[in-house]
Design an enzyme around this catalytic site. Structure first.
Site, PDB file in Angstrom:
ATOM      1  N   ARG A 236      41.544  38.532  41.594  1.00 42.21           N
ATOM      2  CA  ARG A 236      40.230  38.255  42.167  1.00 42.21           C
ATOM      3  C   ARG A 236      39.077  38.608  41.237  1.00 42.21           C
ATOM      4  O   ARG A 236      38.250  39.478  41.537  1.00 42.21           O
ATOM      5  CB  ARG A 236      40.078  38.964  43.513  1.00 42.21           C
ATOM      6  CG  ARG A 236      41.227  38.672  44.440  1.00 42.21           C
ATOM      7  CD  ARG A 236      41.001  39.189  45.828  1.00 42.21           C
ATOM      8  NE  ARG A 236      40.118  38.337  46.595  1.00 42.21           N
ATOM      9  CZ  ARG A 236      39.860  38.522  47.885  1.00 42.21           C
ATOM     10  NH1 ARG A 236      40.398  39.509  48.524  1.00 42.21           N
ATOM     11  NH2 ARG A 236      39.048  37.713  48.513  1.00 42.21           N
ATOM     12  N   PRO A 237      38.991  37.958  40.068  1.00 41.92           N
ATOM     13  CA  PRO A 237      37.875  38.242  39.168  1.00 41.92           C
ATOM     14  C   PRO A 237      36.543  37.700  39.706  1.00 41.92           C
ATOM     15  O   PRO A 237      36.514  36.995  40.711  1.00 41.92           O
ATOM     16  CB  PRO A 237      38.259  37.514  37.883  1.00 41.92           C
ATOM     17  CG  PRO A 237      39.236  36.477  38.285  1.00 41.92           C
ATOM     18  CD  PRO A 237      39.889  36.933  39.547  1.00 41.92           C
TER      19      PRO A 237
ATOM     20  N   ASP B  49      43.423  32.036  54.386  1.00 45.14           N
ATOM     21  CA  ASP B  49      43.350  33.148  55.343  1.00 45.14           C
ATOM     22  C   ASP B  49      44.204  32.917  56.590  1.00 45.14           C
ATOM     23  O   ASP B  49      44.324  33.815  57.431  1.00 45.14           O
ATOM     24  CB  ASP B  49      41.890  33.399  55.760  1.00 45.14           C
ATOM     25  CG  ASP B  49      41.093  34.083  54.649  1.00 45.14           C
ATOM     26  OD1 ASP B  49      41.699  34.489  53.643  1.00 45.14           O
ATOM     27  OD2 ASP B  49      39.855  34.189  54.795  1.00 45.14           O
TER      28      ASP B  49
ATOM     29  N   CYS C 218      41.097  43.485  49.289  1.00 40.58           N
ATOM     30  CA  CYS C 218      42.496  43.300  49.663  1.00 40.58           C
ATOM     31  C   CYS C 218      43.345  43.229  48.403  1.00 40.58           C
ATOM     32  O   CYS C 218      42.911  42.677  47.391  1.00 40.58           O
ATOM     33  CB  CYS C 218      42.659  41.985  50.411  1.00 40.58           C
ATOM     34  SG  CYS C 218      42.317  42.074  52.151  1.00 40.58           S
TER      35      CYS C 218
ATOM     36  N   ARG D 252      39.865  46.067  59.671  1.00 40.88           N
ATOM     37  CA  ARG D 252      38.811  45.595  58.741  1.00 40.88           C
ATOM     38  C   ARG D 252      38.240  44.251  59.197  1.00 40.88           C
ATOM     39  O   ARG D 252      37.080  43.952  58.965  1.00 40.88           O
ATOM     40  CB  ARG D 252      39.405  45.366  57.337  1.00 40.88           C
ATOM     41  CG  ARG D 252      39.635  46.583  56.522  1.00 40.88           C
ATOM     42  CD  ARG D 252      40.132  46.214  55.152  1.00 40.88           C
ATOM     43  NE  ARG D 252      39.117  45.514  54.370  1.00 40.88           N
ATOM     44  CZ  ARG D 252      39.185  45.313  53.059  1.00 40.88           C
ATOM     45  NH1 ARG D 252      40.203  45.775  52.382  1.00 40.88           N
ATOM     46  NH2 ARG D 252      38.235  44.672  52.434  1.00 40.88           N
TER      47      ARG D 252
ATOM     48  N   LYS E 115      33.522  37.027  60.384  1.00 40.37           N
ATOM     49  CA  LYS E 115      33.333  38.101  59.394  1.00 40.37           C
ATOM     50  C   LYS E 115      32.810  37.527  58.077  1.00 40.37           C
ATOM     51  O   LYS E 115      31.881  38.070  57.477  1.00 40.37           O
ATOM     52  CB  LYS E 115      34.680  38.806  59.172  1.00 40.37           C
ATOM     53  CG  LYS E 115      34.755  39.660  57.941  1.00 40.37           C
ATOM     54  CD  LYS E 115      36.112  40.318  57.799  1.00 40.37           C
ATOM     55  CE  LYS E 115      37.118  39.560  56.979  1.00 40.37           C
ATOM     56  NZ  LYS E 115      36.838  39.456  55.541  1.00 40.37           N
ATOM     57  N   ASN E 116      33.410  36.416  57.632  1.00 38.76           N
ATOM     58  CA  ASN E 116      33.058  35.882  56.315  1.00 38.76           C
ATOM     59  C   ASN E 116      31.704  35.169  56.291  1.00 38.76           C
ATOM     60  O   ASN E 116      31.229  34.788  55.223  1.00 38.76           O
ATOM     61  CB  ASN E 116      34.152  34.935  55.807  1.00 38.76           C
ATOM     62  CG  ASN E 116      35.392  35.707  55.408  1.00 38.76           C
ATOM     63  OD1 ASN E 116      35.382  36.932  55.385  1.00 38.76           O
ATOM     64  ND2 ASN E 116      36.465  34.988  55.106  1.00 38.76           N
TER      65      ASN E 116
ATOM     66  N   ARG F 118      35.595  43.673  48.326  1.00 41.31           N
ATOM     67  CA  ARG F 118      35.137  42.726  47.318  1.00 41.31           C
ATOM     68  C   ARG F 118      33.812  42.057  47.712  1.00 41.31           C
ATOM     69  O   ARG F 118      32.957  41.791  46.863  1.00 41.31           O
ATOM     70  CB  ARG F 118      36.227  41.672  47.130  1.00 41.31           C
ATOM     71  CG  ARG F 118      35.862  40.561  46.190  1.00 41.31           C
ATOM     72  CD  ARG F 118      37.016  39.577  46.100  1.00 41.31           C
ATOM     73  NE  ARG F 118      36.609  38.314  45.546  1.00 41.31           N
ATOM     74  CZ  ARG F 118      36.559  38.050  44.249  1.00 41.31           C
ATOM     75  NH1 ARG F 118      36.883  38.960  43.377  1.00 41.31           N
ATOM     76  NH2 ARG F 118      36.179  36.861  43.829  1.00 41.31           N
TER      77      ARG F 118
HETATM   78  C1  UD1 Z   1      36.355  34.360  50.434  1.00 39.75           C
HETATM   79  C2  UD1 Z   1      36.737  34.987  51.737  1.00 39.75           C
HETATM   80  C3  UD1 Z   1      38.237  35.234  51.794  1.00 39.75           C
HETATM   81  C4  UD1 Z   1      38.987  33.931  51.541  1.00 39.75           C
HETATM   82  C5  UD1 Z   1      38.506  33.289  50.236  1.00 39.75           C
HETATM   83  C6  UD1 Z   1      39.115  31.922  49.989  1.00 39.75           C
HETATM   84  C7  UD1 Z   1      34.740  36.265  52.232  1.00 39.75           C
HETATM   85  C8  UD1 Z   1      34.134  37.600  52.429  1.00 39.75           C
HETATM   86  N1  UD1 Z   1      36.024  36.262  51.865  1.00 39.75           N
HETATM   87  O1  UD1 Z   1      36.706  35.286  49.418  1.00 39.75           O
HETATM   88  O2  UD1 Z   1      38.560  35.716  53.100  1.00 39.75           O
HETATM   89  O3  UD1 Z   1      40.367  34.191  51.431  1.00 39.75           O
HETATM   90  O4  UD1 Z   1      37.081  33.127  50.275  1.00 39.75           O
HETATM   91  O5  UD1 Z   1      38.834  31.066  51.032  1.00 39.75           O
HETATM   92  O6  UD1 Z   1      34.113  35.258  52.439  1.00 39.75           O
HETATM   93  N2  UD1 Z   1      37.931  33.477  41.548  1.00 39.75           N
HETATM   94  C9  UD1 Z   1      37.821  33.617  40.194  1.00 39.75           C
HETATM   95  N3  UD1 Z   1      36.606  33.981  39.670  1.00 39.75           N
HETATM   96  C10 UD1 Z   1      35.507  34.185  40.466  1.00 39.75           C
HETATM   97  C11 UD1 Z   1      35.632  34.028  41.859  1.00 39.75           C
HETATM   98  C12 UD1 Z   1      36.865  33.674  42.386  1.00 39.75           C
HETATM   99  O7  UD1 Z   1      38.787  33.426  39.460  1.00 39.75           O
HETATM  100  O8  UD1 Z   1      34.448  34.513  39.952  1.00 39.75           O
HETATM  101  C13 UD1 Z   1      39.247  33.146  42.129  1.00 39.75           C
HETATM  102  C14 UD1 Z   1      39.760  34.306  42.976  1.00 39.75           C
HETATM  103  O9  UD1 Z   1      40.432  35.248  42.180  1.00 39.75           O
HETATM  104  C15 UD1 Z   1      40.679  33.603  43.925  1.00 39.75           C
HETATM  105  C16 UD1 Z   1      39.999  32.251  44.138  1.00 39.75           C
HETATM  106  O10 UD1 Z   1      39.114  32.081  43.048  1.00 39.75           O
HETATM  107  O11 UD1 Z   1      41.938  33.412  43.343  1.00 39.75           O
HETATM  108  C17 UD1 Z   1      39.236  32.132  45.440  1.00 39.75           C
HETATM  109  O12 UD1 Z   1      38.210  33.079  45.462  1.00 39.75           O
HETATM  110  P1  UD1 Z   1      36.855  32.900  46.277  1.00 39.75           P
HETATM  111  O13 UD1 Z   1      36.769  31.518  46.845  1.00 39.75           O
HETATM  112  O14 UD1 Z   1      35.755  33.386  45.439  1.00 39.75           O
HETATM  113  O15 UD1 Z   1      37.091  33.898  47.474  1.00 39.75           O
HETATM  114  P2  UD1 Z   1      36.162  35.099  47.947  1.00 39.75           P
HETATM  115  O16 UD1 Z   1      34.758  34.656  47.994  1.00 39.75           O
HETATM  116  O17 UD1 Z   1      36.494  36.338  47.226  1.00 39.75           O
END
Ligand code: UD1
Length: 417
Positions: A124-125, A308, A119, A399, A24-25, A95
């Site tokens: 998650r900013p 995950d 989720c 999902r 999925k990711n 997201r």
């Molecule tokens: C992706 C995965 C999700 C997985 C996560 C971490 C997809 C669709 N989803 O989510 O399943 O759990 O990686 O392996 O690929 N953060 C910030 N600012 C930002 C971006 C992220 O503070 O601009 C923080 C997030 O709040 C979180 C952490 O960084 O606490 C990890 O986020 P990120 O690696 O970006 O995960 P996703 O890409 O959202």
């Protein structure tokens, strides 16, 4: 009508061989990258699950035609003028919809995307996405809950990420493909899904090196072309979940067609917990070997243990013969499955980002799913609990897992499908 709950009778071994669809990711960013591609693309190994359906609806809303075909392929036709406004209801529901920002910007010079939802596992900013895109010469405005990005010409630059965010790495890497000159993303995410996206973009004509390491180099090109028959990597989180289903029930589950090099961050920990992991060609097998051993785990960016899989691992460790310590470092609110596991008799104490799990017995109860992976953990717990467990809120599971209940049933689970 879609079922909202499932009743599982615990205590039955799961045995057998099973296949999984693509990750999925990986599919989500690959689909959003097709905004930048001219012509036709076909993606293979695509699961018909809720999140992918949401991304397909997003592409349709931007004027890109898609067709899901039986057997798990999506055909994408990008021939019309692209709209650059991402609908509120799609971005706030998932997201990953925010991943369209980079491709839209690169293709049209403009993107208007609502701040995302997804989720309920923390704040998650998207600040890392925004700071990175800014470095490529993008003007950014916030208005009425939307982020407006504009740039007549994207220009490559060196970008140091403060944290190896998966989504930010992907968004910036996609936009950089059509920027002028070279972009270097330092402290980039190394997840296999980032590598798969890069491999797909390279097939489309992008020039990318270093994917899978902490520094990704992208040399901008003028245009990208559609890709025929791209086979997405198997879903390592679904594989990990099914392997635990075999091990937790004392049975033996084998998954076909896996990429073993992408699995070790999960299977090493299963091995430490006393499960027997073996590989045979491209298949991986997990079986039980007596009792489950306690393990201390810290979730980390790849190649560390994936967040995950944290909830599913907690379900396994809740029946271990001793005390395990689980530290969640990626999300600040990812222990919502704990209360539900406790309702099933698990002994778990949470202190901030740390959960201490004292292994014991589980007993069936009514439990409620709060997010995708929490749902997987409750189903796993139900498979081993004494008596009947009713898991409510199945839409969360749908999902991200295709036909999880059907697969578990085919392996011998007793559940009311
Ligand atoms: C992706 C995965 C999700 C997985 C996560 C971490 C997809 C669709 N989803 O989510 O399943 O759990 O990686 O392996 O690929 N953060 C910030 N600012 C930002 C971006 C992220 O503070 O601009 C923080 C997030 O709040 C979180 C952490 O960084 O606490 C990890 O986020 P990120 O690696 O970006 O995960 P996703 O890409 O959202």
């Amino acid at each position: 009508m879609e079922k909202t709950s499932v009743t599982i009778e615990g205590g039955h071994e799961l045995n057998g061989v099973i296949d999984v669809f693509g990750a999925k990711n990986a599919v989500l960013p690959i689909l959003s990258s097709t905004i930048m591609l001219d012509g036709e693309t076909t993606l293979l190994n695509i699961p018909p699950i809720g999140d992918i359906n949401s991304m397909v609806r997003m592409l349709n809303s931007l004027n890109i035609r898609t067709e899901y075909r039986a057997g798990g392929s999506i055909h994408i036709l990008n021939q019309k003028k692209i709209r650059h406004i991402a609908p509120y209801e799609l971005v706030t529901a998932m997201r990953a919809s925010f991943f369209v920002a980079g491709p839209l910007l690169a293709k049209t010079g403009f993107a208007k995307v609502p701040l995302p939802g997804g989720c309920s596992i923390g704040l998650r900013p998207v600040d890392i996405h925004i700071q990175g895109l800014k470095k490529l010469g993008v003007d950014i405005n916030f208005e009425h809950g939307f982020v407006e990005f504009s740039a007549l010409n994207l220009k490559g630059d060196a970008i140091d990420l403060p944290f190896p965010s998966v989504g930010a790495t992907e968004n910036i890497m996609m936009a950089a493909c059509l920027a002028k000159g070279e972009t270097v993303i330092n402290n980039a995410a190394r997840e296999p899904e980032v590598v798969d996206l890069a491999n797909f973009l390279i097939k489309a004509g992008a020039v990318i090196e270093g994917h899978g390491t902490s520094s990704i180099f992208v040399q901008g090109v003028q245009s990208l072309m559609g890709v025929r028959d791209y086979f997405v990597i198997p879903d390592r989180i679904e594989i990990g979940t099914l392997l635990i289903a075999g091990g937790i029930t004392g049975g033996c589950v084998e998954i076909k067609h896996v990429h073993s090099s992408y699995l070790s961050s999960i299977t090493d920990v299963l091995d430490e917990a006393g499960l027997i992991i073996s590989y045979d060609n491209n298949n991986v097998r997990c079986s039980a070997n007596g009792s489950i051993h306690p393990v201390d785990i810290t979730t980390e960016p790849h190649p560390g243990f994936p967040t995950d899989m944290q909830a599913q691992m907690m379900a396994l460790l809740s029946i271990a013969c001793g005390k395990s310590v689980i530290k969640e470092t990626i999300f600040e609110n990812r222990f919502m499955h704990v209360n539900e596991l406790v309702r099933m008799g698990a002994s778990i104490q949470v202190d901030g980002q740390i959960a201490i799990v004292s292994g014991g017995k589980l007993s069936g109860a009514d439990v409620k799913i709060t997010d995708l992976r929490a749902g997987a953990a409750l189903v796993l717990a139900g498979l081993i609990a004494e008596g009947k467990t009713v898991v409510h809120g199945l839409h969360h599971l749908n999902r991200g897992y295709f036909n999880l209940m059907g697969k578990l049933k085919s392996l011998g689970a007793r559940l009311d499908l």
